[in-house]
Motif scaffolding. Structure first.
Motif, PDB file in Angstrom:
ATOM      1  N   VAL A 228      -7.750  78.689  57.944  1.00  0.00           N
ATOM      2  CA  VAL A 228      -8.178  79.045  59.306  1.00  0.00           C
ATOM      3  C   VAL A 228      -9.569  78.488  59.583  1.00  0.00           C
ATOM      4  CG1 VAL A 228      -8.819  80.962  60.830  1.00  0.00           C
ATOM      5  CG2 VAL A 228      -6.720  81.106  59.469  1.00  0.00           C
ATOM      6  N   MET A 229     -10.472  78.620  58.624  1.00  0.00           N
ATOM      7  CA  MET A 229     -11.839  78.133  58.787  1.00  0.00           C
ATOM      8  C   MET A 229     -11.875  76.632  59.053  1.00  0.00           C
ATOM      9  SD  MET A 229     -14.961  78.169  55.992  1.00  0.00           S
ATOM     10  CE  MET A 229     -14.121  76.982  54.916  1.00  0.00           C
ATOM     11  N   LYS A 230     -11.027  75.882  58.361  1.00  0.00           N
ATOM     12  CA  LYS A 230     -11.086  74.423  58.426  1.00  0.00           C
ATOM     13  C   LYS A 230     -10.328  73.837  59.620  1.00  0.00           C
ATOM     14  CE  LYS A 230     -10.456  72.295  54.452  1.00  0.00           C
ATOM     15  NZ  LYS A 230      -9.905  72.003  53.097  1.00  0.00           N
ATOM     16  N   SER A 231      -9.454  74.621  60.235  1.00  0.00           N
ATOM     17  CA  SER A 231      -8.576  74.084  61.277  1.00  0.00           C
ATOM     18  C   SER A 231      -9.124  74.301  62.687  1.00  0.00           C
ATOM     19  CB  SER A 231      -7.195  74.730  61.171  1.00  0.00           C
ATOM     20  OG  SER A 231      -6.379  74.339  62.262  1.00  0.00           O
ATOM     21  N   SER A 234      -7.023  76.609  65.087  1.00  0.00           N
ATOM     22  CA  SER A 234      -7.049  78.072  65.001  1.00  0.00           C
ATOM     23  C   SER A 234      -7.974  78.712  66.028  1.00  0.00           C
ATOM     24  CB  SER A 234      -7.473  78.508  63.594  1.00  0.00           C
ATOM     25  OG  SER A 234      -8.834  78.178  63.354  1.00  0.00           O
ATOM     26  N   ILE A 235      -8.820  77.935  66.692  1.00  0.00           N
ATOM     27  CA  ILE A 235      -9.800  78.516  67.617  1.00  0.00           C
ATOM     28  C   ILE A 235      -9.090  79.183  68.796  1.00  0.00           C
ATOM     29  CG2 ILE A 235     -11.689  77.996  69.213  1.00  0.00           C
ATOM     30  CD1 ILE A 235     -12.575  75.802  67.291  1.00  0.00           C
ATOM     31  N   GLY A 236      -9.477  80.436  69.044  1.00  0.00           N
ATOM     32  CA  GLY A 236      -8.863  81.202  70.128  1.00  0.00           C
ATOM     33  C   GLY A 236      -7.505  81.777  69.785  1.00  0.00           C
ATOM     34  N   GLU A 237      -7.079  81.633  68.539  1.00  0.00           N
ATOM     35  CA  GLU A 237      -5.741  82.062  68.130  1.00  0.00           C
ATOM     36  C   GLU A 237      -5.795  83.272  67.204  1.00  0.00           C
ATOM     37  OE1 GLU A 237      -2.985  80.838  69.277  1.00  0.00           O
ATOM     38  OE2 GLU A 237      -3.699  78.992  70.229  1.00  0.00           O
ATOM     39  N   VAL A 238      -4.716  84.051  67.236  1.00  0.00           N
ATOM     40  CA  VAL A 238      -4.465  85.117  66.263  1.00  0.00           C
ATOM     41  C   VAL A 238      -3.367  84.618  65.341  1.00  0.00           C
ATOM     42  CG1 VAL A 238      -3.695  87.491  65.915  1.00  0.00           C
ATOM     43  CG2 VAL A 238      -5.067  86.907  67.927  1.00  0.00           C
ATOM     44  N   ILE A 239      -3.608  84.677  64.032  1.00  0.00           N
ATOM     45  CA  ILE A 239      -2.664  84.071  63.097  1.00  0.00           C
ATOM     46  C   ILE A 239      -2.335  85.051  61.971  1.00  0.00           C
ATOM     47  CG2 ILE A 239      -2.248  82.140  61.519  1.00  0.00           C
ATOM     48  CD1 ILE A 239      -4.325  80.547  63.159  1.00  0.00           C
ATOM     49  N   ASN A 240      -1.048  85.390  61.849  1.00  0.00           N
ATOM     50  CA  ASN A 240      -0.577  86.227  60.750  1.00  0.00           C
ATOM     51  C   ASN A 240      -0.647  85.473  59.430  1.00  0.00           C
ATOM     52  OD1 ASN A 240       0.156  88.340  62.454  1.00  0.00           O
ATOM     53  ND2 ASN A 240       2.337  87.805  62.485  1.00  0.00           N
ATOM     54  N   ILE A 241      -1.100  86.158  58.390  1.00  0.00           N
ATOM     55  CA  ILE A 241      -1.001  85.643  57.028  1.00  0.00           C
ATOM     56  C   ILE A 241      -0.188  86.674  56.246  1.00  0.00           C
ATOM     57  CG2 ILE A 241      -2.265  85.080  54.918  1.00  0.00           C
ATOM     58  CD1 ILE A 241      -2.630  82.974  57.067  1.00  0.00           C
ATOM     59  N   ALA A 290       1.320  80.361  61.173  1.00  0.00           N
ATOM     60  CA  ALA A 290       0.399  79.848  60.153  1.00  0.00           C
ATOM     61  C   ALA A 290       0.909  78.532  59.581  1.00  0.00           C
ATOM     62  CB  ALA A 290       0.212  80.874  59.044  1.00  0.00           C
ATOM     63  N   LYS A 291       2.222  78.434  59.369  1.00  0.00           N
ATOM     64  CA  LYS A 291       2.804  77.194  58.859  1.00  0.00           C
ATOM     65  C   LYS A 291       2.625  76.061  59.873  1.00  0.00           C
ATOM     66  CE  LYS A 291       6.331  79.514  56.037  1.00  0.00           C
ATOM     67  NZ  LYS A 291       7.784  79.725  55.824  1.00  0.00           N
ATOM     68  N   GLN A 292       2.857  76.395  61.150  1.00  0.00           N
ATOM     69  CA  GLN A 292       2.810  75.372  62.201  1.00  0.00           C
ATOM     70  C   GLN A 292       1.389  74.895  62.470  1.00  0.00           C
ATOM     71  OE1 GLN A 292       4.286  76.777  65.976  1.00  0.00           O
ATOM     72  NE2 GLN A 292       3.605  74.955  67.081  1.00  0.00           N
ATOM     73  N   LEU A 293       0.438  75.834  62.626  1.00  0.00           N
ATOM     74  CA  LEU A 293      -0.925  75.473  63.015  1.00  0.00           C
ATOM     75  C   LEU A 293      -1.789  75.028  61.845  1.00  0.00           C
ATOM     76  CD1 LEU A 293      -2.029  78.140  65.672  1.00  0.00           C
ATOM     77  CD2 LEU A 293      -1.180  75.825  66.063  1.00  0.00           C
ATOM     78  N   LEU A 294      -1.568  75.641  60.686  1.00  0.00           N
ATOM     79  CA  LEU A 294      -2.470  75.447  59.550  1.00  0.00           C
ATOM     80  C   LEU A 294      -1.851  74.673  58.394  1.00  0.00           C
ATOM     81  CD1 LEU A 294      -3.759  79.134  59.254  1.00  0.00           C
ATOM     82  CD2 LEU A 294      -4.724  77.311  60.687  1.00  0.00           C
ATOM     83  N   GLY A 295      -0.528  74.610  58.351  1.00  0.00           N
ATOM     84  CA  GLY A 295       0.145  74.066  57.180  1.00  0.00           C
ATOM     85  C   GLY A 295       0.075  75.017  55.999  1.00  0.00           C
ATOM     86  N   TRP A 296      -0.198  76.297  56.281  1.00  0.00           N
ATOM     87  CA  TRP A 296      -0.300  77.311  55.220  1.00  0.00           C
ATOM     88  C   TRP A 296       1.051  77.967  55.010  1.00  0.00           C
ATOM     89  CZ3 TRP A 296       1.087  82.387  55.040  1.00  0.00           C
ATOM     90  CH2 TRP A 296       0.621  83.144  53.950  1.00  0.00           C
ATOM     91  N   GLU A 297       1.411  78.200  53.770  1.00  0.00           N
ATOM     92  CA  GLU A 297       2.528  79.078  53.448  1.00  0.00           C
ATOM     93  C   GLU A 297       2.266  79.725  52.095  1.00  0.00           C
ATOM     94  OE1 GLU A 297       6.331  77.139  53.008  1.00  0.00           O
ATOM     95  OE2 GLU A 297       5.335  75.200  52.994  1.00  0.00           O
ATOM     96  N   PRO A 298       2.845  80.892  51.879  1.00  0.00           N
ATOM     97  CA  PRO A 298       2.523  81.629  50.656  1.00  0.00           C
ATOM     98  C   PRO A 298       3.074  80.944  49.413  1.00  0.00           C
ATOM     99  CG  PRO A 298       4.300  82.712  51.855  1.00  0.00           C
ATOM    100  CD  PRO A 298       3.787  81.631  52.751  1.00  0.00           C
ATOM    101  N   GLU A 299       2.256  80.939  48.365  1.00  0.00           N
ATOM    102  CA  GLU A 299       2.717  80.443  47.068  1.00  0.00           C
ATOM    103  C   GLU A 299       3.384  81.561  46.272  1.00  0.00           C
ATOM    104  OE1 GLU A 299      -0.677  78.655  45.207  1.00  0.00           O
ATOM    105  OE2 GLU A 299      -0.673  76.920  46.570  1.00  0.00           O
ATOM    106  N   TYR A 300       3.076  82.819  46.645  1.00  0.00           N
ATOM    107  CA  TYR A 300       3.670  83.987  45.990  1.00  0.00           C
ATOM    108  C   TYR A 300       4.670  84.615  46.968  1.00  0.00           C
ATOM    109  CZ  TYR A 300      -0.047  83.634  42.480  1.00  0.00           C
ATOM    110  OH  TYR A 300      -0.887  83.195  41.481  1.00  0.00           O
TER     111      TYR A 300
END
Length: 333
Positions: A228-231, A234-241, A290-300
């Protein structure tokens, strides 16, 4: 360019893990810890010497606007985690949650506006959704203040977003679901289960075991914060993790007992039960944004990911040095 990062709540559970990972990745970090007469840096006291020697420590109080602004000077990015998080204590002392969570967040975004901070990542919580009205829960799900804690976090989130909408303050909202892992407070359910079993108890005391949760291992949560910090997206967005996996408290307790190879009996402890209309019965994260905006997905992820995370958590808690810091016989509100 990220020149210096301020982490508020750096002395806490998630904050200490996040601070350590930022240092390991080579960032210049200033850690905002809660001022106290013991000169304690919270969990950062347990960090390795190379981590501690790389940190700049600022001891203060998130409720103090002058100290908050001073801590933010010279920083380009702020990761705001400082808050009161224990739900039972919010029934006991709700005013402290308004002061810390709402006014504390106001102090951060006001200073960010005045100082021209490049990015503020504000920490929300899945508790703001209340009991799921539909699953999986996406970021458009209605907000429900089912406890003074969740109400204060809704207020804090809205304060943060209002500064983005009113003043173009570059704010992002990260909304982690139930994070667990080493160092977590015993007021949370997974450490409560592990610490009681590790102390030799076969019958453990819990509150309601039918509610479901979406447990997110702390390493995944930390990766979410950094993403979130690097993207700029993410500005102005609410993002579930979250892990996008739902499991009941009772099933989680049984999985922990299976890993620890102990027989499990659960005794309902009335003082651990939330008021009926305050209990959040169901949480299950939709993490597609989170996957769409950040490319993040859980490893666990999934059942196997949860088991892996629990194994790592149990390994930490069952270390006698770590377990000795917990009071398994005492209910922590």
């Amino acid at each position: 360019m990220i020149k210096k990062i301020l982490v508020t709540g750096a002395d806490g559970f998630i904050g200490s893990h996040l601070t350590e990972e930022l240092v390991k990745q080579g960032y210049n970090v200033r850690a905002f810890v809660y001022y106290n007469s013991f000169n304690s840096w919270g969990w950062l006291d347990h960090s390795s010497e190379d981590i501690k020697s790389s940190l700049e420590i600022f001891a203060g109080d998130i409720r103090d606007p002058f100290g908050v602004k001073e801590a933010m000077k010279g920083c380009t990015h702020v990761l705001h985690l400082a808050s009161l998080i224990a739900i039972p204590y919010s029934y006991h002392s709700p005013a402290t949650y308004v002061d810390t969570n709402i006014n504390g967040t106001l102090n951060v975004v006001q200073a960010a506006r005045e100082l021209g901070i490049e990015k503020v990542v504000h920490t929300s919580t899945s508790e703001v959704y209340g009991t799921a009205q539909y699953v999986p829960i996406d970021e458009k799900h209605p907000l429900q203040g089912q406890s003074p804690y969740s109400a204060s976090k809704i207020g804090a989130d809205q304060i943060a977003l209002s500064f983005y909408r009113s003043f173009d303050t570059p704010v992002s909202i990260i909304r982690p679901f139930n994070t667990y892992g080493p160092r977590q407070s015993a007021r949370a359910v997974i450490p409560t289960i592990i610490s009681q079993l590790a102390s030799g108890k076969s019958t453990i005391k819990l509150g309601a075991i039918s509610p479901t949760r979406d447990f997110n291992y702390v390493k995944d949560t930390v990766r979410g914060f950094i993403a979130v910090m690097k993207s700029d997206n993410s500005i102005g967005e609410v993002i579930n993790i979250g892990s996008n996996y739902e499991i009941s408290i009772g099933e989680t307790a049984q999985m922990i007992a299976d890993i620890m190879d102990v027989e499990l009996k659960i005794q309902t402890d009335e003082q651990r039960l939330r008021p009926e209309k305050s209990e959040v019965e169901r949480l299950w994260a939709d993490n597609s944004k989170a996957k769409q905006l950040l490319g993040w997905e859980p490893e666990y992820a999934g059942k196997d990911g949860l088991r892996k995370g629990l194994e790592e958590t149990i390994e930490w808690f069952t270390n006698p040095k770590n377990l000795s810091q917990y009071k398994a016989d005492v209910y922590n509100i």
